[in-house]
Write an enzyme that holds these catalytic residues in place. Structure first.
Site, short mmCIF file in Angstrom:
data_model
loop_
_atom_site.label_atom_id
_atom_site.label_comp_id
_atom_site.label_asym_id
_atom_site.label_seq_id
_atom_site.Cartn_x
_atom_site.Cartn_y
_atom_site.Cartn_z
N CYS A 189 25.33 31.82 27.67
CA CYS A 189 26.59 31.26 28.12
C CYS A 189 26.32 29.89 28.75
O CYS A 189 25.18 29.47 28.91
CB CYS A 189 27.29 32.18 29.12
SG CYS A 189 26.33 32.47 30.63
N CYS A 211 23.92 29.50 31.68
CA CYS A 211 22.49 29.44 31.38
C CYS A 211 22.04 27.98 31.26
O CYS A 211 20.97 27.60 31.77
CB CYS A 211 22.19 30.17 30.08
SG CYS A 211 22.55 31.94 30.10
N ASP A 222 43.77 9.70 10.88
CA ASP A 222 43.16 8.72 9.98
C ASP A 222 44.17 8.41 8.88
O ASP A 222 45.01 9.24 8.53
CB ASP A 222 41.89 9.32 9.39
CG ASP A 222 41.31 8.46 8.28
OD1 ASP A 222 41.06 7.27 8.52
OD2 ASP A 222 41.16 8.98 7.16
#
Length: 757
Positions: free
Chosen positions: A22, A25, A448
């Site tokens: 996670c 960590c 774009d």
């Protein structure tokens, strides 16, 4: 792979980190590394890499040792092989992944062993004479070996004084196994003929006749499934970089003493001259030494019109030579090329994206301490009230068992499975649960132009004949000559003429006047098609009306070619990138769901303004290169906006990665698709609206699932604390919460598109 530029006197080191479960960590490793003297580190959970700045000459082994002390693994990246970048085949990558493979093996083993355990516990007719011992034989490997990643992570969390979902899983499954062992060996649960009858009566019990192996095995199986699919999704985040690197040329024809010699592209050096034939990719950045051609640079600039190049002009690696033969002198190779810089932009954008910590971890950080306090309180109250020690421990352990919610492992995977399945039916591919958080907050959508709002192809949009000249004849003769050319503009003219007229005549004496036009004889007439300047040189000047029409078209950003024969100009042909038929409707729908559209393009200002006006977009940002697109996204984010980006080209990949939510057109490049969070398979901009709506709905379902995954178990905790929990109640809570979560997720199948069929 790149790391941030290091200050003078220092170097940058990149480490591949393993064992993180996670975002907390990553924070833990980062803090540990930054405590070292003269070390500055950032750790990214999404890419599983640490970028570290250290003094020149610093031993990387010291960094690796520090990470390993924290309970994780670290290694220097392996150098690329001579064969080039690794394959982007996702299946092959999964099969050899050192973390994904053992996780898949654990999932398969846990599934095979857990299903009979759950079936025997929940279906009394299956409880044969020694079924409890068979359950222990099957469940113990699942709870010990299958759940080992959770136990390991829980121990790491404990050493650092934190609690996550892993802590909750480890605590609940271990309690279920240990209590079942106690009941089997020291209680009455091991007696031959013992059964768990199908009843939900609530009555005090010493627990010595009850086993909870199905709870521990079932929780482990479901959570391993969720962890596996999450890990597999995250593993593919690097595919965009591999796809970018694979765009490059593998072999190049270098001139050695006037002779062409084929060499691997990685051996090309600055100053080498190499040949690029029509249709080939340019091997690296350089300058044209000889030849003229049209180069398709849309992957870099996003501009749909090919760029005419000649002697002395700069060209970019991986762009396509669409016209004549070129000889190019290399000016930049390897990591210095524009393509490599784009790869760095993509990686930096992905690394900079804020990773949303798993909601389950956030809930667990509060839930776990509360459960432990309730268990301790139950133990203390039972002992204080004078009950036997066995009864007190039964109540305390029952709290830990019932607090382990099986449905937690189903909450995200089932909603994501149903949501992505429904999305696939609608032409929307959702990559993983981590992308859903952004969709709810998005307020700005950057579009774009080329290939997203427009078709991305040059199309013949108008034929303007000189007064008195037959339009069909003009189109037939021009189309015939252009049909013999490979130039992108010529192909657009020929295609438009063939669609309107049918079969075109074959020209004689065809000549390609490189960079300026073409000529040929059709039906005995010498026809010239090309730039106005070319016709003027041949004494075929445009008349007043044709000149005015040309000016008007060019003012709108369109491309114009002139046509002439028999001593005078006969007309002009207008070519442009055309709007997709659904784009205006899609923009209106984006506004309707609360998004502010922005048109962002590498094309020129006039073209961008014309397209924006046609679809109803007010804000336009034009003539922007890839790094500029990333800067625009970053600027909007600094202004407090949550930005979605919709694009289709290689040039859009860095911006798609930088945006809070990246949506790639499925008709576009693989690089854009890999760098994005969502893929719109049909290439229809209306799919972007459905994608955002479906993602928001899926996220809402996941949060509802997580709430109920905990709620059912929370409701049963007081019963457990009072010592009234029986195995059927524990199993029913697990089953009922799981059924609810699955049922709630299945509601996503009814999601409807707002786009008309």
């Amino acid at each position: 792979m790149s790391i941030p530029a290091a200050p003078k006197g220092t170097i940058g080191i990149e480490l591949e980190i393993g064992g993180m479960t996670c975002a907390s960590c990553a924070m833990r490793i980062e803090k540990k590394l930054n405590r070292l003297s003269d070390v500055a580190a950032t750790v990214n959970y999404a890419t599983e890499k640490a970028s570290v700045t250290v003094p020149d000459g610093y031993d990387p082994a010291l960094l690796i040792a520090e990470v390993e002390k924290t309970g994780y693994t670290a290694a220097l990246p392996e150098p690329e092989s001579e064969e080039g970048p690794p394959s982007s085949d996702a299946a092959a990558a999964d099969a050899t992944d050192p973390e994904l493979t053992p996780l898949r093996q654990r999932l398969i083993g846990a599934t095979v062993l857990s299903v009979p355990v759950i079936a025997m516990a929940m279906i009394p007719p299956l409880q044969f004479t020694y079924w409890q011992w068979a359950s222990l034989t099957l469940a113990a490997p699942v709870i010990v070996w299958g759940a080992w990643p959770f136990h390991k992570a829980a121990w790491t969390n404990l050493k650092h004084g934190t609690a996550t979902m892993d802590t909750l899983i480890s605590m609940g499954t271990s309690a279920a196994l240990l209590w079942s062992l106690y009941a089997l060996f020291f209680g009455t649960a091991g007696t031959p003929g013992m059964t768990h009858p199908f009843e939900f009566t609530i009555a005090p019990s010493d627990g010595a006749a009850n086993i909870y192996l199905e709870v521990g095995a079932g929780v482990t199986m479901f959570l391993l499934a969720g962890r596996y699919f999450e890990k597999r999704s995250k593993r593919r985040a690097g595919a965009a970089l591999r796809a970018l690197l694979e765009l490059g040329v593998k072999e190049v024809s270098v001139l050695r003493g006037g002779t062409e010699v084929k060499i691997p592209a990685e051996k090309l050096r600055v100053g080498d001259e190499f040949v690029v034939r029509p249709g080939e990719k340019i091997a690296t950045d350089g300058r044209v030494v000889s030849g003229t051609s049209a180069v398709d640079a849309s992957m870099l600039t996003g501009e749909s019109v090919p760029v005419e190049v000649g002697e002395g002009d700069a060209v970019t690696g991986a762009t396509v030579n669409a016209g004549g033969r070129l000889v190019v002198r290399a000016t930049r190779v390897g990591s210095d090329t524009q393509l490599a810089q784009m790869a760095r932009l993509v990686e930096e954008a992905q690394s900079g994206k804020a990773e949303v910590q798993r909601l389950a971890d956030r809930i667990s950080s509060v839930f776990v301490p509360i459960v432990i306090m309730i268990a301790v309180a139950a133990l203390g109250v039972w002992l204080w009230a004078g009950f036997p020690v066995a009864a007190a421990f039964t109540a305390a352990v029952a709290v830990l068992v019932i607090a382990c919610p099986c449905a937690l492992g189903l909450a995200t995977p089932t909603a994501l499975l149903v949501g992505t399945g429904r999305g696939a039916q609608m032409g929307v591919l959702i990559k993983g649960p981590e992308v859903l958080e952004s969709t709810r907050r998005v307020d700005t959508v950057v579009l774009d132009k080329t290939g997203t709002v427009t078709t991305g192809e040059m199309t013949l949009v108008d034929v303007i004949a000189e007064p008195g000249q037959d339009r069909v004849e003009l189109l037939r003769l021009a189309g015939a000559v252009e049909h013999a050319s490979e130039h992108p503009i010529a192909r657009a003219v020929a295609r438009g003429a063939a669609e309107e007229i049918g079969e075109l005549p074959v020209p004689e004496d065809f000549v390609n006047i490189e960079g300026r036009g073409v000529q040929g004889v059709v039906d005995g007439r010498p026809v010239l098609v090309g730039r106005e300047s070319l016709l003027a040189e041949r004494s075929l000047p445009l008349g007043e009306e044709l000149a005015s029409a040309k000016e008007r078209a060019e003012a709108e950003g369109k491309t114009v070619v002139a046509v002439g024969w028999d001593g005078r100009a006969r007309g002009v042909l207008v070519i442009a990138d055309t709007l997709k038929p659904t784009s205006a409707e899609a923009v209106a729908q984006l506004k309707a769901i609360g998004l502010a559209p922005v048109l962002l393009t590498g094309d020129n200002e006039a073209v961008a303004r014309r397209i924006a006006a046609e679809v109803g977009i007010e804000e336009v940002i034009a003539e922007v290169l890839p790094e500029g697109k990333v800067d625009v996204i970053s600027r909007l984010q600094r202004e407090g906006k949550t930005v979605a980006m919709v694009g289709d080209g290689v040039n859009d990949a860095p911006a798609l990665a930088r945006a809070d939510l990246g949506l790639a057109m499925g008709t576009g490049s693989d690089v854009a698709i890999e760098a994005s969070d969502l893929t719109l398979v049909r290439g229809d901009l209306r799919s972007a609206v459905d994608a955002i709506r479906l993602s928001r709905k899926t996220l809402g379902t996941i949060k509802t699932n997580l709430f109920w995954a905990f709620a059912y178990n929370v409701a049963a905790i007081p019963i457990a604390a009072l010592g009234m929990l029986n195995p059927m109640l524990a199993g029913a809570a697990m089953a009922f919460s799981s059924v609810f979560v699955v049922g709630n997720s299945l509601r996503l199948r009814g999601f409807k598109s707002i786009a008309p069929k």
